[in-house]
Scaffold this active site. Structure first.
Site, short mmCIF file in Angstrom:
data_model
loop_
_atom_site.label_atom_id
_atom_site.label_comp_id
_atom_site.label_asym_id
_atom_site.label_seq_id
_atom_site.Cartn_x
_atom_site.Cartn_y
_atom_site.Cartn_z
N ASP A 36 -14.39 3.47 9.70
CA ASP A 36 -14.41 2.69 10.93
C ASP A 36 -15.49 3.27 11.84
O ASP A 36 -16.07 4.32 11.54
CB ASP A 36 -13.02 2.64 11.58
CG ASP A 36 -12.56 4.00 12.01
OD1 ASP A 36 -13.36 4.94 12.02
OD2 ASP A 36 -11.37 4.12 12.36
N SER A 37 -15.77 2.59 12.93
CA SER A 37 -16.95 2.92 13.73
C SER A 37 -16.71 4.07 14.69
O SER A 37 -17.65 4.61 15.26
CB SER A 37 -17.37 1.70 14.54
OG SER A 37 -16.33 1.37 15.45
N GLY A 96 -15.04 3.54 17.42
CA GLY A 96 -14.79 2.89 18.70
C GLY A 96 -13.36 3.12 19.18
O GLY A 96 -13.13 3.61 20.29
N ASP A 149 -17.39 -1.24 18.52
CA ASP A 149 -16.87 -2.29 19.40
C ASP A 149 -16.27 -1.65 20.64
O ASP A 149 -16.00 -0.45 20.66
CB ASP A 149 -15.81 -3.14 18.68
CG ASP A 149 -14.70 -2.30 18.05
OD1 ASP A 149 -14.88 -1.07 17.93
OD2 ASP A 149 -13.66 -2.86 17.68
N GLN A 155 -13.23 -9.23 18.64
CA GLN A 155 -12.33 -8.79 19.71
C GLN A 155 -11.85 -10.03 20.48
O GLN A 155 -11.97 -11.14 19.98
CB GLN A 155 -13.04 -7.78 20.62
CG GLN A 155 -13.24 -6.41 19.96
CD GLN A 155 -11.93 -5.65 19.75
OE1 GLN A 155 -10.87 -6.03 20.24
NE2 GLN A 155 -12.00 -4.57 18.96
N GLY A 210 -8.40 -4.67 17.55
CA GLY A 210 -7.67 -4.72 18.81
C GLY A 210 -6.34 -5.43 18.75
O GLY A 210 -5.80 -5.86 19.76
N ASP A 270 -5.39 -1.57 6.83
CA ASP A 270 -5.21 -0.12 6.81
C ASP A 270 -4.19 0.22 7.87
O ASP A 270 -4.05 -0.52 8.86
CB ASP A 270 -6.52 0.62 7.15
CG ASP A 270 -6.78 0.61 8.65
OD1 ASP A 270 -7.24 -0.43 9.15
OD2 ASP A 270 -6.48 1.61 9.31
N CYS A 312 12.54 2.41 -7.39
CA CYS A 312 11.14 2.86 -7.34
C CYS A 312 10.78 3.66 -8.59
O CYS A 312 11.58 4.44 -9.10
CB CYS A 312 10.94 3.71 -6.09
SG CYS A 312 9.28 4.41 -5.93
N CYS A 366 8.06 5.74 -8.71
CA CYS A 366 7.14 6.84 -8.41
C CYS A 366 7.71 8.16 -8.90
O CYS A 366 8.92 8.29 -9.13
CB CYS A 366 6.81 6.90 -6.92
SG CYS A 366 7.97 7.84 -5.90
N CYS A 410 10.67 9.68 -6.92
CA CYS A 410 11.97 9.05 -7.16
C CYS A 410 12.49 9.33 -8.57
O CYS A 410 13.69 9.29 -8.81
CB CYS A 410 11.88 7.54 -6.91
SG CYS A 410 11.79 7.16 -5.15
#
Lengths: 378, 378
Positions: free
Chosen positions: B92-93, B95, B146, B195, B222, B272, B310, B312, B315
């Protein structure tokens, strides 16, 4: 498989190569036990410990008694099921932790009364209670309750602690054998602990008392608590000189990487220490060339692995620069990677030591380790 | 392989199934990016992320600029080499972090002047600088700088932030393309960020401006910052309704497990969120039946895995009782096991969502998720 111990090779130094068998698996000796105080080796999953070749762990009676409680662990099938570790576990008696962690402790012949460091609740730990807790935990090797004293200790204090430790060891042995007879099956090995501070004659006296009681294995306790390395070695040698050849010997709470082979050369078969895991969390990494204090600015652009000679999965993938960044940034992954490497390093030292004994050249290995670590800060 | 994006299937809801190709590998869409803020997904080794099937990670420009510094990362071969993650990375930037973490920030048309939250040092982040940093990091997808504002925002503030974001996006695009032309090779994809707070017309206006600039992908920023879920969906829908079918759409910073499918149904391809990793460290575990707050006393003797459904490795091996103990005892392993499970859970949701789109029944999956989580605390 039942409990047994066999020494197959003896090195010229006195070092022994053997195997300790338990119903939960065999452990090649001499060995080092990673410390899982609260039923977890800090920052390592059991899968990783298995991958690293750990054949046995140490867990802590004092901590597990207070949290989650031995009755809970018993109810959930014992410590192995509770923490999902199928291989052998040794539990210490809690003696050392009562003396180092708890508050308002009062020692009488009955036992030690203390307040929990967690919630202030009052407890009485007796030799019989320590046996009961460890039977509930279901560890493979249990330690008797001993009286631990601060060092350096005056002789009279060391003497009275030794006497009480002997009486407690007898009571613990009686309680343990009563349980074993009732149960009809030997589920655990119980080891005695030699005390006597840094007085050679007291160490010998303590060892003789325990030999009279007759344990399947003997530990040397109360050492590596501040005295010089030479003193630790001298005291351990006094004891191992008296112990029977055919029983395992456990030096508790040691040691630094360069010291391990010295203890093995004195005939020690078992060791444990928080050093590899604790040092890792404090950014101190062990390598074949000495300690790497990874937070040091000199590693900021270092694209080598922690130890170029190391075969662990951390050294195969990550650089010193990245490890340094993770520590600087306070990332949990720093502890994970550093602990993995350090435990690998210790278990690898043990593999090399066992091999050196087989080739009869442990002395050479030991002097090389000292040379590499000699210029290092302690 | 170069950069491309293909939509292969569209669900009746509007959800899209596709693939995003980069020189460092393909990513099946829609996807969720685990967050590796400081070049590490907290408590997870990269080996684990690979085992869990993570095809792309998110890293943070603001944090990596301040520590270890983008020039250091460039010198060490870029972020992939630095952190040993060969698969795609989106940065990400910075911001959002400048606005939420730093002190004494001052926004001008030039950029944003701020003091580091680490050492108080002063920095100026401009649209061009954000491009430069991300090129140095060498991420596969870079975001433009941004202006992020607090919500709920008054309309005039949202409007002026939108205008500045548009101007900054143009400058960022120009700087990026100049670099790409000099370099002669496209090493990175640059995405614009829509935005406009919670004003539908502003969201549409922002999207139109960015479409004029022309990016290979568009993000919606945002949102999910406190407004109701319905408002998040409404704003996202306003934007996706205007975006071209053949370019990827990224909804930043979302979301809760039961909301993911809603966003996908609006035509979102990328997401994300720190939720799975942060919640894990706070003992909140996600399961098919809802949240498990594992510190609760009801789990003290619970020998089930976190989620019986699950697959995984956590688990498959560990019980709720053991996890609860690890959290109660403050063990690092608690964070390791909980994070592993939660990230598996999120990546598994994405696998199920992609499959649901292929079978044209995403709406059913979505309503089931809401039903399971409806009675839960938020």
């Amino acid at each position: 498989m039942s409990f047994s111990f066999t020494v197959s090779i003896q090195d010229p130094t006195g070092a022994r190569r053997g195997v300790l068998n338990t119903p939960r698996g065999s452990v090649q000796t001499p060995f080092f036990m990673p410390v899982g105080t609260q039923a977890s080796v800090k920052a390592l999953r059991n899968e990783v410990l298995e991958e690293l070749g750990a054949e046995i762990l140490l867990a802590n009676t004092y901590h597990l008694y207070l949290r989650p409680g031995h009755e809970l662990v018993r109810k959930l099938g014992g410590l192995h099921d509770f923490m999902s570790w199928p291989r052998p576990i040794l539990t210490d008696s809690g003696g050392y932790q009562v003396f180092s962690l708890s508050e308002l402790r009062k020692i009488t012949d009955a036992g030690v009364r203390f307040r929990s460091h967690l919630d202030g609740s009052e407890h009485l730990l007796t030799p019989e209670k320590a046996v009961e807790i460890q039977l509930a935990l279901g560890s493979d090797i249990a330690m008797v309750l001993d009286e631990c004293i601060e060092t350096p200790a005056p002789r009279d204090k060391a003497e009275s602690a030794l006497q009480r430790t002997t009486v407690w060891a007898k009571r613990a042995r009686t309680a343990f054998l009563e349980h074993a007879n009732r149960n009809g099956k030997l589920l655990q090995w119980q080891f005695g602990i030699v005390q006597g501070a840094t007085f050679a004659d007291l160490r010998r006296e303590s060892a003789r008392h325990l030999l009279d009681i007759d344990f399947p294995g003997y530990a040397v306790g109360g050492l590596a608590v501040g005295e010089p390395h030479a003193a630790t070695c001298e005291m351990a040698a006094e004891v191992t000189g008296l112990l029977p050849h055919d029983k395992p010997r456990y030096l508790m709470g040691v040691g630094r990487p360069e010291q391990i082979a010295d203890y093995v050369a004195l005939g020690i078969d078992m060791m444990d220490c928080v050093l590899p895991t604790r040092a890792a969390r404090h950014a101190c990494l062990y390598t074949r060339e000495g300690r790497v204090l990874i937070k040091n600015a000199r590693y900021a652009q270092d694209q080598d692995p922690i130890d170029p000679a190391c075969s662990c999965s951390v050294c195969r993938r990550y650089t010193r620069a990245y490890l340094r960044h993770l520590f600087a940034a306070g990332e949990i992954t720093a502890a994970i990677l550093a602990t993995h490497h350090n435990v690998h390093f210790y278990l690898d030292i043990m593999r090399q030591i066992r091999e050196a004994i087989e080739f009869g050249n442990l002395a050479k290995f030991s002097s090389e380790m000292h040379a590499r670590y000699s210029a290092e800060p302690t």
